[in-house]
Design an enzyme around this catalytic site. Sequence first.
Site, PDB file in Angstrom:
ATOM      1  N   TRP A 186      20.446  13.139  -9.755  1.00 38.48           N
ATOM      2  CA  TRP A 186      20.420  14.570  -9.460  1.00 38.48           C
ATOM      3  C   TRP A 186      21.153  15.293 -10.587  1.00 38.48           C
ATOM      4  O   TRP A 186      22.273  14.932 -10.927  1.00 38.48           O
ATOM      5  CB  TRP A 186      21.106  14.882  -8.121  1.00 38.48           C
ATOM      6  CG  TRP A 186      21.222  16.367  -7.949  1.00 38.48           C
ATOM      7  CD1 TRP A 186      20.217  17.243  -7.688  1.00 38.48           C
ATOM      8  CD2 TRP A 186      22.416  17.158  -8.111  1.00 38.48           C
ATOM      9  NE1 TRP A 186      20.699  18.536  -7.673  1.00 38.48           N
ATOM     10  CE2 TRP A 186      22.039  18.505  -7.928  1.00 38.48           C
ATOM     11  CE3 TRP A 186      23.745  16.853  -8.392  1.00 38.48           C
ATOM     12  CZ2 TRP A 186      22.953  19.546  -8.011  1.00 38.48           C
ATOM     13  CZ3 TRP A 186      24.664  17.899  -8.484  1.00 38.48           C
ATOM     14  CH2 TRP A 186      24.257  19.234  -8.289  1.00 38.48           C
ATOM     15  N   GLU A 227      16.142  13.443  -7.335  1.00 38.19           N
ATOM     16  CA  GLU A 227      16.429  14.406  -6.257  1.00 38.19           C
ATOM     17  C   GLU A 227      16.247  15.851  -6.724  1.00 38.19           C
ATOM     18  O   GLU A 227      16.872  16.291  -7.684  1.00 38.19           O
ATOM     19  CB  GLU A 227      17.873  14.207  -5.774  1.00 38.19           C
ATOM     20  CG  GLU A 227      18.303  15.178  -4.677  1.00 38.19           C
ATOM     21  CD  GLU A 227      19.761  15.005  -4.261  1.00 38.19           C
ATOM     22  OE1 GLU A 227      20.509  14.271  -4.940  1.00 38.19           O
ATOM     23  OE2 GLU A 227      20.150  15.633  -3.256  1.00 38.19           O
ATOM     24  N   LYS A 229      16.131  20.164  -6.047  1.00 33.47           N
ATOM     25  CA  LYS A 229      16.940  21.169  -5.360  1.00 33.47           C
ATOM     26  C   LYS A 229      16.325  22.538  -5.603  1.00 33.47           C
ATOM     27  O   LYS A 229      15.730  22.774  -6.652  1.00 33.47           O
ATOM     28  CB  LYS A 229      18.378  21.110  -5.894  1.00 33.47           C
ATOM     29  CG  LYS A 229      19.366  21.923  -5.094  1.00 33.47           C
ATOM     30  CD  LYS A 229      20.803  21.579  -5.483  1.00 33.47           C
ATOM     31  CE  LYS A 229      21.783  22.394  -4.660  1.00 33.47           C
ATOM     32  NZ  LYS A 229      23.171  22.026  -4.905  1.00 33.47           N
ATOM     33  N   ASP A 260      16.655  15.777  -0.059  1.00 30.50           N
ATOM     34  CA  ASP A 260      17.934  16.192   0.514  1.00 30.50           C
ATOM     35  C   ASP A 260      17.631  17.301   1.525  1.00 30.50           C
ATOM     36  O   ASP A 260      16.987  18.306   1.189  1.00 30.50           O
ATOM     37  CB  ASP A 260      18.862  16.702  -0.601  1.00 30.50           C
ATOM     38  CG  ASP A 260      20.250  17.055  -0.078  1.00 30.50           C
ATOM     39  OD1 ASP A 260      20.349  17.811   0.904  1.00 30.50           O
ATOM     40  OD2 ASP A 260      21.248  16.582  -0.655  1.00 30.50           O
ATOM     41  N   HIS A 263      18.159  21.014   0.557  1.00 28.75           N
ATOM     42  CA  HIS A 263      17.695  21.502  -0.743  1.00 28.75           C
ATOM     43  C   HIS A 263      16.383  22.275  -0.721  1.00 28.75           C
ATOM     44  O   HIS A 263      15.689  22.350  -1.725  1.00 28.75           O
ATOM     45  CB  HIS A 263      17.557  20.321  -1.716  1.00 28.75           C
ATOM     46  CG  HIS A 263      18.884  19.823  -2.209  1.00 28.75           C
ATOM     47  ND1 HIS A 263      19.015  18.938  -3.234  1.00 28.75           N
ATOM     48  CD2 HIS A 263      20.145  20.134  -1.824  1.00 28.75           C
ATOM     49  CE1 HIS A 263      20.287  18.687  -3.451  1.00 28.75           C
ATOM     50  NE2 HIS A 263      20.996  19.401  -2.604  1.00 28.75           N
ATOM     51  N   HIS A 287      18.577  12.104   1.526  1.00 30.40           N
ATOM     52  CA  HIS A 287      19.947  12.583   1.538  1.00 30.40           C
ATOM     53  C   HIS A 287      20.067  13.391   2.810  1.00 30.40           C
ATOM     54  O   HIS A 287      19.660  14.546   2.858  1.00 30.40           O
ATOM     55  CB  HIS A 287      20.256  13.449   0.310  1.00 30.40           C
ATOM     56  CG  HIS A 287      20.961  12.682  -0.748  1.00 30.40           C
ATOM     57  ND1 HIS A 287      21.534  13.262  -1.841  1.00 30.40           N
ATOM     58  CD2 HIS A 287      21.215  11.351  -0.854  1.00 30.40           C
ATOM     59  CE1 HIS A 287      22.094  12.317  -2.582  1.00 30.40           C
ATOM     60  NE2 HIS A 287      21.905  11.160  -2.008  1.00 30.40           N
ATOM     61  N   ASP A 295      25.255  26.843   1.618  1.00 32.14           N
ATOM     62  CA  ASP A 295      25.767  25.486   1.396  1.00 32.14           C
ATOM     63  C   ASP A 295      24.779  24.439   1.893  1.00 32.14           C
ATOM     64  O   ASP A 295      24.183  24.583   2.955  1.00 32.14           O
ATOM     65  CB  ASP A 295      27.095  25.305   2.120  1.00 32.14           C
ATOM     66  CG  ASP A 295      27.633  23.898   1.909  1.00 32.14           C
ATOM     67  OD1 ASP A 295      27.762  23.499   0.744  1.00 32.14           O
ATOM     68  OD2 ASP A 295      27.899  23.203   2.896  1.00 32.14           O
ATOM     69  N   ASP A 297      25.655  21.130   2.194  1.00 36.30           N
ATOM     70  CA  ASP A 297      26.364  19.868   2.426  1.00 36.30           C
ATOM     71  C   ASP A 297      27.336  19.860   3.599  1.00 36.30           C
ATOM     72  O   ASP A 297      28.412  19.281   3.496  1.00 36.30           O
ATOM     73  CB  ASP A 297      27.111  19.477   1.136  1.00 36.30           C
ATOM     74  CG  ASP A 297      26.156  19.313  -0.039  1.00 36.30           C
ATOM     75  OD1 ASP A 297      25.358  18.392  -0.014  1.00 36.30           O
ATOM     76  OD2 ASP A 297      26.211  20.157  -0.957  1.00 36.30           O
ATOM     77  N   ASP A 327      24.698  12.732   2.673  1.00 27.95           N
ATOM     78  CA  ASP A 327      25.229  13.576   1.602  1.00 27.95           C
ATOM     79  C   ASP A 327      25.851  14.837   2.186  1.00 27.95           C
ATOM     80  O   ASP A 327      25.168  15.821   2.425  1.00 27.95           O
ATOM     81  CB  ASP A 327      24.108  13.947   0.615  1.00 27.95           C
ATOM     82  CG  ASP A 327      24.650  14.778  -0.554  1.00 27.95           C
ATOM     83  OD1 ASP A 327      25.887  14.861  -0.692  1.00 27.95           O
ATOM     84  OD2 ASP A 327      23.839  15.349  -1.306  1.00 27.95           O
TER      85      ASP A 327
HETATM   86  C1  RNT Z   1      23.853  18.280  -4.803  1.00 26.95           C
HETATM   87  C2  RNT Z   1      23.080  17.049  -4.484  1.00 26.95           C
HETATM   88  C3  RNT Z   1      23.768  15.759  -4.828  1.00 26.95           C
HETATM   89  C4  RNT Z   1      25.260  15.786  -4.564  1.00 26.95           C
HETATM   90  C5  RNT Z   1      25.934  14.470  -4.753  1.00 26.95           C
HETATM   91  C6  RNT Z   1      27.424  14.592  -4.770  1.00 26.95           C
HETATM   92  O1  RNT Z   1      23.321  19.406  -4.269  1.00 26.95           O
HETATM   93  O2  RNT Z   1      22.719  17.043  -3.142  1.00 26.95           O
HETATM   94  O3  RNT Z   1      23.134  14.722  -4.177  1.00 26.95           O
HETATM   95  O4  RNT Z   1      25.554  16.281  -3.298  1.00 26.95           O
HETATM   96  O5  RNT Z   1      25.449  13.864  -5.882  1.00 26.95           O
HETATM   97 ZN    ZN Z   2      21.922  15.289  -2.233  1.00 26.25          ZN
END
Ligand code: RNT
Ligand code: ZN
Length: 420
Positions: A186, A227, A229, A260, A263, A287, A295, A297, A327
């Site tokens: 990523w 990955e 985003k 993810d 994302h 993820h 956010d 995460d 994640d």
């Molecule tokens: C960031 C990505 C990535 C990170 C990690 C820490 O938006 O999701 O995967 O969260 O690499």
């Molecule tokens: Zn991620």
Amino acid sequence: MSLFDSAKQCYADFGVDVEKAFRTLASVPVSLQCWQGDDVGGFENTAGLTGGGILATGHYPGKARTPDELRQDADVAFSLIPGKHRFSLHAIYLDSTEKNGNRKKIDRHEITPEHFKRWIDWAKTNGLGLDFNPTYFSHPLAAEGFTLAHSDKKIRKFWIQHGIACRKIAEEFGKKLKTPSVVNFWVPDGYKDIPVDRLSPRKRLKESLDEIFAEEINPKHELDAVESKLFGIGCESYTVGSHEFYLGYAAAKNKLICFDAGHFHPTEGIADKLSAASLFGKEILLHVSRAVRWDSDHVVIWNDDLRSIAEEVVRCHLLGRVHIGLDFFDATVNRIAAWVIGTRAMLKALLFAMLEPIDRLRQQELEGDYTSRLAILEELKSLPFGPVWDRYCEQNGVPTGTKWLDSVKKYENEVLRQRN
Ligand code: RNT
Ligand code: ZN
């Protein structure tokens, strides 16, 4: 009759075999992300998480300050989670501590399996598989917001070398631990404001990735994932590694696509993407995360998004082809509790999905009996799932209910609060 026995009977009335679901769930590893343990700080002796469009907020006491502390904290988390799982390391979590206790400075393009030897030993002792992530943030050469897509060839070169070094480390993980290590790429590259050239950075990213992946590595030891985003803090207008970019790249180059959950657009879930992606690639990386406004995460909880993801994995028979990685990172709560809550939520969602009378529902759908499909899906939501989950925890020798919290609080008082 015990609560569990009567719950088991309720599921049996729907033709569902609870014990079989237990056996299936026991075979599913979840990869816990090392970075929840210290707010994505790592052990490079730097200022912690900087840039990259991600941000850890909060000051909960007791974060891990050394690799030993992080391993010790992870041990506690694993002892409260049913089943055998994996641990996902980021490159900045190298363990370069020397005999005198000092940490040797090793830049990202120079890391080798030697710097992760203690992690391998720990994983071996605990029967864990290890996954890996190159770190394309928190570094002076990432400060301009571009890494593999940077317009400066020298900077790209540095990050290409980092990617190559990471694949070698993961290969070693795979060899030593006898389970393939998934390396997830990523990169945060992107623009805050509207660019006029969306193409060139993407060309550069593609070429950099091609260089990183030039060497074939045995998939028995190492697997590559990419990955995407939609946006990050500071790169709101344009992300080089967009969804289309990586979906195309993964399909063309036979890489794993990493979805993810945080994302995509706010109402866009990843569950619906799995069936489609499964037709064009061998394997997928997840993820599992939770997006809240800007956010991506927050700690994973057992909400509808998570339920849908688990349902799709189970319904599409993807358990052997989907690597489940977590994640999230939250520094406002006990970090070990965050791991336990998130992982247990993931496992609960999988177990819940495994308790569906799926053949019957499929048949109804095929026959156009959408009325029964709807009625049964609704009914399933209030079946006595709690005693079933508790039994699974008991069988696996971990606390039921919120009893795990007592262990975490005790550890917090005795260990975490002694750190400063
Ligand atoms: C960031 C990505 C990535 C990170 C990690 C820490 O938006 O999701 O995967 O969260 O690499
Ligand atoms: Zn991620």
